[in-house]
Enzyme design. Sequence first.
Site, PDB file in Angstrom:
ATOM      1  N   LYS A 105      42.999  51.100  46.013  1.00 25.88           N
ATOM      2  CA  LYS A 105      43.455  50.412  44.805  1.00 25.88           C
ATOM      3  C   LYS A 105      44.691  49.571  45.112  1.00 25.88           C
ATOM      4  O   LYS A 105      44.783  48.420  44.737  1.00 25.88           O
ATOM      5  CB  LYS A 105      43.778  51.476  43.758  1.00 25.88           C
ATOM      6  CG  LYS A 105      43.359  51.229  42.366  1.00 25.88           C
ATOM      7  CD  LYS A 105      41.942  51.447  41.956  1.00 25.88           C
ATOM      8  CE  LYS A 105      40.887  50.806  42.799  1.00 25.88           C
ATOM      9  NZ  LYS A 105      39.534  51.193  42.489  1.00 25.88           N
ATOM     10  N   ASN A 146      21.587  33.494  40.980  1.00 24.76           N
ATOM     11  CA  ASN A 146      22.407  34.610  41.450  1.00 24.76           C
ATOM     12  C   ASN A 146      21.546  35.468  42.353  1.00 24.76           C
ATOM     13  O   ASN A 146      20.525  36.003  41.897  1.00 24.76           O
ATOM     14  CB  ASN A 146      22.902  35.441  40.255  1.00 24.76           C
ATOM     15  CG  ASN A 146      23.535  36.749  40.702  1.00 24.76           C
ATOM     16  OD1 ASN A 146      24.180  36.805  41.745  1.00 24.76           O
ATOM     17  ND2 ASN A 146      23.354  37.806  39.923  1.00 24.76           N
ATOM     18  N   TRP A 187      30.353  33.208  43.538  1.00 27.68           N
ATOM     19  CA  TRP A 187      31.038  33.897  44.637  1.00 27.68           C
ATOM     20  C   TRP A 187      30.232  33.578  45.878  1.00 27.68           C
ATOM     21  O   TRP A 187      29.076  33.967  45.999  1.00 27.68           O
ATOM     22  CB  TRP A 187      31.074  35.397  44.375  1.00 27.68           C
ATOM     23  CG  TRP A 187      31.928  36.166  45.342  1.00 27.68           C
ATOM     24  CD1 TRP A 187      33.288  36.297  45.309  1.00 27.68           C
ATOM     25  CD2 TRP A 187      31.483  36.931  46.459  1.00 27.68           C
ATOM     26  NE1 TRP A 187      33.705  37.098  46.343  1.00 27.68           N
ATOM     27  CE2 TRP A 187      32.624  37.500  47.067  1.00 27.68           C
ATOM     28  CE3 TRP A 187      30.233  37.194  47.023  1.00 27.68           C
ATOM     29  CZ2 TRP A 187      32.565  38.311  48.184  1.00 27.68           C
ATOM     30  CZ3 TRP A 187      30.165  38.004  48.146  1.00 27.68           C
ATOM     31  CH2 TRP A 187      31.325  38.553  48.715  1.00 27.68           C
ATOM     32  N   GLU A 243      43.842  46.527  47.495  1.00 27.18           N
ATOM     33  CA  GLU A 243      42.952  45.468  47.015  1.00 27.18           C
ATOM     34  C   GLU A 243      43.589  44.580  45.949  1.00 27.18           C
ATOM     35  O   GLU A 243      43.179  43.440  45.782  1.00 27.18           O
ATOM     36  CB  GLU A 243      41.594  46.009  46.552  1.00 27.18           C
ATOM     37  CG  GLU A 243      41.570  46.700  45.221  1.00 27.18           C
ATOM     38  CD  GLU A 243      40.155  47.141  44.789  1.00 27.18           C
ATOM     39  OE1 GLU A 243      39.189  46.450  45.086  1.00 27.18           O
ATOM     40  OE2 GLU A 243      40.053  48.189  44.134  1.00 27.18           O
TER      41      GLU A 243
HETATM   42  C1  AGP Z   1      36.671  49.123  43.712  1.00 27.54           C
HETATM   43  O1  AGP Z   1      37.956  48.960  43.206  1.00 27.54           O
HETATM   44  C2  AGP Z   1      36.177  48.068  44.553  1.00 27.54           C
HETATM   45  N1  AGP Z   1      36.381  46.780  44.030  1.00 27.54           N
HETATM   46  C3  AGP Z   1      34.884  48.287  45.304  1.00 27.54           C
HETATM   47  O2  AGP Z   1      35.218  49.120  46.366  1.00 27.54           O
HETATM   48  C4  AGP Z   1      33.660  48.885  44.579  1.00 27.54           C
HETATM   49  O3  AGP Z   1      33.915  50.209  44.215  1.00 27.54           O
HETATM   50  C5  AGP Z   1      32.434  48.805  45.509  1.00 27.54           C
HETATM   51  O4  AGP Z   1      32.165  47.465  45.797  1.00 27.54           O
HETATM   52  C6  AGP Z   1      31.219  49.494  44.947  1.00 27.54           C
HETATM   53  O5  AGP Z   1      30.803  48.944  43.746  1.00 27.54           O
HETATM   54  P1  AGP Z   1      29.719  49.653  42.857  1.00 27.54           P
HETATM   55  O6  AGP Z   1      30.295  50.909  42.333  1.00 27.54           O
HETATM   56  O7  AGP Z   1      29.405  48.666  41.774  1.00 27.54           O
HETATM   57  O8  AGP Z   1      28.541  49.936  43.726  1.00 27.54           O
END
Ligand code: AGP
Length: 598
Positions: A475, A99, A73, A478
């Site tokens: 949700k 990473n 990524w 995204e």
């Molecule tokens: C959730 O659907 C998201 N993809 C994103 O907001 C996620 O919750 C956020 O990046 C935090 O991730 P974490 O809980 O692993 O810290």
Amino acid sequence: MCGIFGCICENAVEVLLDGLRRLEYRGYDSVGIALLNNNNILIRKDKGKLEDFLKNLDFESLSGSIGIGHTRWATHGAPSRENAHPHLDCFGRIAVVHNGVLENFLSLREELIERGHKFSSNTDSEIIAHLIEEFVKMGLSLKDALRETINIVKGSIACAIITTLEPGKIFCYRRESPLIVGISRNGTFCSSDMPAIIPYTKNIAIVPEDTIVVIERNGVYSESSSGIERKLEFFETNLDLKSAERGGYPHFMIKEIFEQPRAISDTIKIPEVYLDRASKLLRDRIYLTGSGTSYHACLSTSYMISKILSIEAFPIISSELQEMIPNFDESTLIAVSQSGETADTLNAIRYAKKKNAKIVGITNTLGSSITMLSDAYICTQSGPEIGVAATKTFVTQLIALDLLFLRFGLISRRLNQSDYNKILDEMKKLPKIVEKILNQHQKIKEISLKYSSKQNAFFLARGSNVAIALEGALKLKEISYIHAEGYPAGESKHGPIALVEPGFLCIFIAPKDRTREKIIGNIMEMKARGAEIFSIITEGDEELKEISDSYFEVPQCYELFYPILCTIPLQLFAYYAATFRGFDPDKPRNLAKSVTVI
Ligand code: AGP
């Protein structure tokens, strides 16, 4: 934000590709492998997803029993073949997958270029190969060269390295990015996460911070970055592969939505000793922090704390925390992150620690950075979550936070034993109630189909359900790319209502709790402007059925738990909307499962 994997075993090519497939949730804009073959390093890498990579792979020309792989990524350097890992030194003798993010790579790169190094990519990671090359030139072994390198390079690193100079070994290092090692009679493995390893061995070790690991066919040696031997603690994981794979569902996201009764039930069983350890760290001022969905868990819990315990708690988005809070004297920071690796949240923790905060971590990932940075942590029991959209980890965060504060309430005598027992008894009913909601997925599927061609939606609620409105909107946007905004319903008349015209979709979270009467007023305001109303209501609420164009009923429950129940139909709504619109909900564009950049 990437997945790394390495193996020493028969059929390394197959094993590598299989491992990378299971790590794709960590990033999927490029993929690559490197193999040691007749003392040469063979590299195959490209931009794009693994499935496309496989189509073009010349399997006949590839073989070997030692290899490393990477699924990327992008952070430094756009997705491209050149920027895909593995990266090589100038002589093609050292291959690296990485990473993490290297903070001082630009100055190091300039120095290396001045010394005659030729770079093939724009990535930060490539400097690792060239620095090791420099130290090897000075006569150091690969392990010592790696140690010198990591002592110069600043930032987060989990890396795996193969070299023709010392064939038969994979050299790894971990700082701030996750790394796991597995060993069995069939081979030795290293990986960013368990799903890639558990098909081959359940005997695994979580590599501690700041540790160099040298993997060989029959064993593993590890030491600290200062060269002191540090034995890894191997244990038998009880995770089976099935729990890390799709289990017959078309997508991980829907599988994970349906796993919620089990995840909730296991999380309710968190031993009291962990809750007590964490509650003893709660001081007069309490801040909660997280990003994205995890922030929504913080927000919802802050209402719960004020309602049940009559104390204030302040929810703050992790990336904003440093700008808002000058000191943490007499304060506790509760940091919530399912991955335990979100850079914004880890940064917030580091900052708060420096300013005297006590830290309680809530995470789904044992051994993650958050568990190492916290004074005490609580692990939610969701099992691995592969879908990029957080679902089961969100509801288990809510459960874990509720448990923590109920326990705190009891210990601090803000809650008496009988109320505590009563709330816990109600909580124990949740797995069954959630199952009941899931059994009605067909109904929400129909509603989702009805609205899946909308371009915009508002999610509106009051009180602790505001967090659920924000979560429902996140949700939906995204994974389905429908523009969605969550608002406190009372706030919607201060601007957002200007967008409402006939047919505009307004989704109300309107269970039978203390917010219901006022929410009815907000629904009427939107209806008067021609909005299409879809409401999440409590079973049998005839008045709300009457004023809504569509509704979904959740069973009656103890008021505190409506946010959990109302979340489930909204997750399903978003999932079906994404699939109706032809998108893969597991791999939303521009996103990755754990966001390790600031
Ligand atoms: C959730 O659907 C998201 N993809 C994103 O907001 C996620 O919750 C956020 O990046 C935090 O991730 P974490 O809980 O692993 O810290």
